[in-house]
Design an enzyme around this catalytic site. Structure first.
Site, mmCIF file in Angstrom:
data_model
loop_
_atom_site.group_PDB
_atom_site.id
_atom_site.type_symbol
_atom_site.label_atom_id
_atom_site.label_comp_id
_atom_site.label_asym_id
_atom_site.label_seq_id
_atom_site.Cartn_x
_atom_site.Cartn_y
_atom_site.Cartn_z
ATOM 1 N N CYS A 15 0.850 -1.238 -0.016
ATOM 2 C CA CYS A 15 0.106 -0.148 0.022
ATOM 3 C C CYS A 15 0.736 1.451 0.134
ATOM 4 C CB CYS A 15 -0.959 0.089 1.222
ATOM 5 S SG CYS A 15 -0.317 0.130 2.937
ATOM 6 N N HIS A 75 -2.415 1.195 7.059
ATOM 7 C CA HIS A 75 -2.960 0.758 5.711
ATOM 8 C C HIS A 75 -3.269 2.401 5.179
ATOM 9 C CE1 HIS A 75 -4.442 -0.800 2.019
ATOM 10 N NE2 HIS A 75 -5.497 -0.221 2.228
ATOM 11 N N HIS A 94 -6.129 2.397 -3.405
ATOM 12 C CA HIS A 94 -5.479 1.588 -2.149
ATOM 13 C C HIS A 94 -5.248 0.023 -2.765
ATOM 14 C CE1 HIS A 94 -8.740 -1.012 -0.098
ATOM 15 N NE2 HIS A 94 -9.290 -0.306 -0.992
#
Length: 239
Positions: free
Chosen positions: A113, A180, A192
């Site tokens: 990510c 994240h 993402h």
């Protein structure tokens, strides 16, 4: 770089060339039928440049004030695997050859990510450093995201003030560090790449993600963040 800018100013349309041995510009003829808004390098010019050394980058210009790679540019850049230099508004911008943002397979520390977040910002004109991260850092209290956001020009903002380009940091499960990152796009979408077996993607900023949101961050150069770099890459992926 000065030679690239001089070349770019020599024509009302797009000019193009090849960088040889990271040192000099080999000027090419733009053979595209619409040279005011596109470019194409002939096979003859490419072969001639190769005979003089290693081609290490590709150069072209945008007469219009669009300082990111277009969808056609990104499609071609991924095929060439080269760094691309873009002259626009008297500045030469350098774009390293990153994979398309959508459809990536997850590999922690290599294609994760943060890689997606960093590459997306790069295509939009803001360069961020890479940082070492070993698997499981989010369970050891290392807080890599929060430390690196503050250290690299981001400030935390109120979630009620979010706008496209801001970075959302999620805490996917209780007890873990916020680990994240998602980039907010237009129309309530986010870009993402998580580790749950999914490819990198664009999707709605749905309620589950909103509930897991830990903080929202904005870069100090947000005014120069050109999200067309992301949208152009997404369109290029569909070609």
């Amino acid at each position: 770089m000065s030679e690239c800018l001089e070349f770019a100013s020599s024509s009302p349309g797009e000019v193009c060339g090849l960088i040889i041995d990271n040192a000099r510009l080999y000027r090419c003829l733009n053979v595209h039928p619409e040279p005011k808004s596109h470019f194409r390098i002939s096979d003859d010019d490419w072969l001639a440049a190769e005979s003089e050394g290693e081609i290490t980058a590709l150069f072209h210009s945008h007469p219009e004030p669009i300082n990111v790679l277009s969808g056609a540019d990104r499609h071609a850049q991924v095929l060439t695997g080269l760094t691309w230099l873009l002259a626009c508004d008297g500045v030469v911008h350098e774009f390293r050859p990153v994979p398309h943002l959508l459809g990536r397979r997850f590999e922690h520390g290599v294609m994760d990510c943060y890689t997606l977040f960093r590459d997306a910002y790069h295509l939009c004109g803001i360069n961020l450093p890479d940082f070492e991260r070993t698997n499981g850092w989010w369970l050891r209290g290392e807080n890599l995201y929060l430390k690196n956001m503050s250290a690299n020009g981001f400030r935390q903002i109120d979630a009620s003030d979010m706008r496209p380009g801001d970075v959302i940091i999620r805490q996917p499960f209780p007890g873990a560090d916020p680990c994240h990152a998602m980039i907010l796009l237009a129309e309530g979408k986010v870009l993402h790449h998580d580790c749950a077996g999914h490819l990198s993607r664009r999707e709605d900023y749905r309620l589950a993600y909103q509930r897991q949101t830990h903080s929202v961050w904005r870069h100090e150069q947000c005014s120069s963040l050109n999200l067309q770099g992301i949208y152009a890459d997404i369109s290029a992926k569909s070609l």
